[in-house]
Enzyme design. Structure first.
Site, mmCIF file in Angstrom:
data_model
loop_
_atom_site.group_PDB
_atom_site.id
_atom_site.type_symbol
_atom_site.label_atom_id
_atom_site.label_comp_id
_atom_site.label_asym_id
_atom_site.label_seq_id
_atom_site.Cartn_x
_atom_site.Cartn_y
_atom_site.Cartn_z
ATOM 1 N N LEU A 99 5.850 8.711 31.467
ATOM 2 C CA LEU A 99 5.101 8.989 30.221
ATOM 3 C C LEU A 99 4.617 10.421 30.177
ATOM 4 O O LEU A 99 4.344 10.965 29.116
ATOM 5 C CB LEU A 99 3.896 8.051 30.115
ATOM 6 C CG LEU A 99 4.199 6.570 29.931
ATOM 7 C CD1 LEU A 99 2.921 5.746 30.059
ATOM 8 C CD2 LEU A 99 4.835 6.331 28.563
ATOM 9 N N GLY A 100 4.470 11.015 31.327
ATOM 10 C CA GLY A 100 3.975 12.393 31.354
ATOM 11 C C GLY A 100 3.697 12.832 32.770
ATOM 12 O O GLY A 100 3.853 12.057 33.720
ATOM 13 N N ARG A 101 3.313 14.076 32.868
ATOM 14 C CA ARG A 101 3.091 14.679 34.175
ATOM 15 C C ARG A 101 1.744 15.352 34.203
ATOM 16 O O ARG A 101 1.391 16.080 33.272
ATOM 17 C CB ARG A 101 4.162 15.759 34.361
ATOM 18 C CG ARG A 101 4.923 15.633 35.626
ATOM 19 C CD ARG A 101 5.936 16.717 35.685
ATOM 20 N NE ARG A 101 5.574 17.631 36.758
ATOM 21 C CZ ARG A 101 6.371 18.572 37.213
ATOM 22 N NH1 ARG A 101 7.549 18.747 36.651
ATOM 23 N NH2 ARG A 101 6.000 19.340 38.205
ATOM 24 N N GLY A 102 0.983 15.114 35.236
ATOM 25 C CA GLY A 102 -0.278 15.821 35.408
ATOM 26 C C GLY A 102 -0.190 16.716 36.628
ATOM 27 O O GLY A 102 0.873 16.817 37.237
ATOM 28 N N LYS A 103 -1.290 17.344 36.989
ATOM 29 C CA LYS A 103 -1.261 18.289 38.103
ATOM 30 C C LYS A 103 -0.977 17.592 39.437
ATOM 31 O O LYS A 103 -0.304 18.127 40.307
ATOM 32 C CB LYS A 103 -2.593 19.031 38.192
ATOM 33 C CG LYS A 103 -2.539 20.134 39.222
ATOM 34 C CD LYS A 103 -3.829 20.886 39.336
ATOM 35 C CE LYS A 103 -3.694 21.969 40.404
ATOM 36 N NZ LYS A 103 -4.960 22.569 40.755
ATOM 37 N N PHE A 104 -1.504 16.363 39.580
ATOM 38 C CA PHE A 104 -1.418 15.703 40.884
ATOM 39 C C PHE A 104 -0.342 14.629 40.961
ATOM 40 O O PHE A 104 -0.253 13.910 41.949
ATOM 41 C CB PHE A 104 -2.775 15.107 41.246
ATOM 42 C CG PHE A 104 -3.837 16.156 41.351
ATOM 43 C CD1 PHE A 104 -3.798 17.107 42.362
ATOM 44 C CD2 PHE A 104 -4.865 16.206 40.429
ATOM 45 C CE1 PHE A 104 -4.761 18.096 42.448
ATOM 46 C CE2 PHE A 104 -5.834 17.193 40.511
ATOM 47 C CZ PHE A 104 -5.785 18.140 41.527
ATOM 48 N N HIS A 121 2.558 11.885 38.515
ATOM 49 C CA HIS A 121 3.205 11.462 37.275
ATOM 50 C C HIS A 121 2.582 10.183 36.734
ATOM 51 O O HIS A 121 1.956 9.430 37.472
ATOM 52 C CB HIS A 121 4.690 11.197 37.536
ATOM 53 C CG HIS A 121 5.414 12.408 38.029
ATOM 54 N ND1 HIS A 121 6.298 13.104 37.253
ATOM 55 C CD2 HIS A 121 5.351 13.055 39.213
ATOM 56 C CE1 HIS A 121 6.765 14.140 37.943
ATOM 57 N NE2 HIS A 121 6.204 14.122 39.137
ATOM 58 N N LYS A 140 -0.653 5.653 36.867
ATOM 59 C CA LYS A 140 -0.788 7.067 37.215
ATOM 60 C C LYS A 140 -0.668 7.202 38.724
ATOM 61 O O LYS A 140 -1.400 6.550 39.476
ATOM 62 C CB LYS A 140 -2.143 7.586 36.736
ATOM 63 C CG LYS A 140 -2.265 9.092 36.810
ATOM 64 C CD LYS A 140 -3.661 9.532 36.429
ATOM 65 C CE LYS A 140 -3.692 10.255 35.134
ATOM 66 N NZ LYS A 140 -4.967 10.900 34.842
ATOM 67 N N ASP A 160 -16.698 16.350 28.872
ATOM 68 C CA ASP A 160 -15.412 17.039 28.741
ATOM 69 C C ASP A 160 -14.621 16.524 27.543
ATOM 70 O O ASP A 160 -13.415 16.314 27.630
ATOM 71 C CB ASP A 160 -14.621 16.881 30.037
ATOM 72 C CG ASP A 160 -13.557 17.953 30.188
ATOM 73 O OD1 ASP A 160 -13.688 19.023 29.551
ATOM 74 O OD2 ASP A 160 -12.579 17.720 30.925
HETATM 75 P P1 AMP Z 1 -2.593 13.226 33.129
HETATM 76 O O1 AMP Z 1 -2.198 13.215 34.557
HETATM 77 O O2 AMP Z 1 -3.750 12.321 32.836
HETATM 78 O O3 AMP Z 1 -2.793 14.619 32.640
HETATM 79 O O4 AMP Z 1 -1.380 12.598 32.304
HETATM 80 C C1 AMP Z 1 -0.194 13.301 32.093
HETATM 81 C C2 AMP Z 1 0.432 12.853 30.783
HETATM 82 O O5 AMP Z 1 0.828 11.490 30.863
HETATM 83 C C3 AMP Z 1 -0.514 12.899 29.602
HETATM 84 O O6 AMP Z 1 -0.526 14.162 29.038
HETATM 85 C C4 AMP Z 1 0.062 11.838 28.674
HETATM 86 O O7 AMP Z 1 1.124 12.366 27.922
HETATM 87 C C5 AMP Z 1 0.617 10.812 29.624
HETATM 88 N N1 AMP Z 1 -0.343 9.726 29.845
HETATM 89 C C6 AMP Z 1 -1.354 9.716 30.744
HETATM 90 N N2 AMP Z 1 -2.040 8.575 30.691
HETATM 91 C C7 AMP Z 1 -1.463 7.821 29.731
HETATM 92 C C8 AMP Z 1 -1.725 6.495 29.187
HETATM 93 N N3 AMP Z 1 -2.717 5.766 29.637
HETATM 94 N N4 AMP Z 1 -0.915 6.040 28.202
HETATM 95 C C9 AMP Z 1 0.101 6.814 27.743
HETATM 96 N N5 AMP Z 1 0.393 8.053 28.197
HETATM 97 C C10 AMP Z 1 -0.371 8.563 29.186
#
Ligand code: AMP
Length: 295
Positions: free
Chosen positions: A38-43, A45, A61, A155
């Site tokens: 669904l996406g990628r964060g710093k730490f 996926h 996550k 935040d």
């Molecule tokens: P994050 O690590 O929280 O920055 O998440 C990275 C990306 O994953 C986010 O920018 C969203 O696009 C996607 N994402 C995170 N959490 C969710 C969720 N609960 N439902 C759908 N997409 C998510």
């Protein structure tokens, strides 16, 4: 026998998921079918996932312990997990539970089907007054709930808001992303939403969230935050002086500007309380009472 409605099914699934969390179930990766990223964060996926027993769809996550350790954010993560897992509100992203193995920590999160609000705002440039008011009212209700539990978000910004399947906003990242990284590309992204008392590093309380909600309301309506500047030091100055201007375009009603001006007040006790915000004429006239923006 009556077929349960989608909402009833969802409620049942949510109940099962939270019952499992409440009974201190030890989750493992084997409990989930993993789907698309669904996406990628710093730490790590985030993946779409299905809990096998209940068929409940969640977002999983995956955070790498080594990266958390390197950035010294394990304590922060523990605290945020503790806070978020106890909050139950339709506009706050649920955290159902967590588990870990040798290398990773897994957070079991509510799935927000329509993803990041930030992307939607970038796509639209700015929102209509009805849309902005609906979002601001739903966030005010979520923050009233948090403050009632002595939780200050600190935040609030578009990057920390996700959208559910019906278009309802979900506050995510409880005080977390401020310690991780700044998803915003502008130079002063971290500063833009900070209230004067946090910029000046003096004591602050729950009214910091009223300020940030005011900034958010402005950004929804104008597409940019009010104190944006090329240099950090200039944003800093504009925040502490509350150098608030309303550009002629896009056209925004006087009533919306009045609400923003009552939220962006330097003296924190003078900011419009959130329950009063819900009674403000701009909110009453524009916000959809369901809390859902229907386009
Ligand atoms: P994050 O690590 O929280 O920055 O998440 C990275 C990306 O994953 C986010 O920018 C969203 O696009 C996607 N994402 C995170 N959490 C969710 C969720 N609960 N439902 C759908 N997409 C998510």
């Amino acid at each position: 026998m009556a077929i349960p409605s989608e909402t009833q099914q969802q409620q049942q699934q949510e109940k099962e998921a939270s019952d499992a969390a409440a009974s201190q179930k030890r989750w493992t990766l084997g409990d989930f079918d993993i789907g698309k990223p669904l996406g990628r964060g710093k730490f790590g996926h985030v993946y779409l996932a299905r809990e096998k027993r209940s068929n409940h769809i969640v977002a999983l996550k995956v955070l790498f312990k080594s990266q958390l350790q390197q950035s010294q954010v394990e304590h922060q993560l523990r605290r945020e997990v503790e806070i978020q897992s106890h909050l139950r509100h339709p506009n706050i992203l649920r955290l159902y539970g967590y588990f870990y193995d040798q290398k990773r920590v897994y957070l079991i999160l509510e799935y927000a089907a329509r993803g990041e609000l930030y992307k939607e705002l970038q796509r639209c440039k700015f929102f209509s007054e009805r849309r902005a008011a609906t979002y601001v009212a739903s966030l005010a209700r979520a923050l009233i709930y948090c403050h009632g539990k002595h939780v200050i978000h600190r935040d609030i910004k578009p990057e920390n808001l996700l959208t559910g399947a019906q278009g309802e906003l979900k506050i995510a990242d409880f005080g977390w992303s401020v310690h991780t990284f700044n998803r915003r590309r502008t130079m002063c992204g971290t500063l833009d939403y900070l209230p004067p008392e946090m910029v000046e590093n003096v004591e602050h309380d729950a009214s910091v969230d009223i300020w940030s909600l005011g900034i958010l309301c402005y950004e929804f309506l104008y597409g940019v935050p009010p104190f944006e500047a090329n240099r950090h030091s200039d944003t800093y100055k504009r925040i502490v002086q509350v150098d608030l201007n309303f550009p002629p375009k896009p056209i925004v009603s006087g009533s919306a500007k009045d609400l923003i001006s009552q939220m962006l007040v330097k003296e924190s006790p003078q900011r419009l309380p959130l329950h009063k915000l819900l009674e403000h004429p701009w909110i009453v006239q524009n916000a959809d009472p369901s809390g859902i923006y229907r386009g």
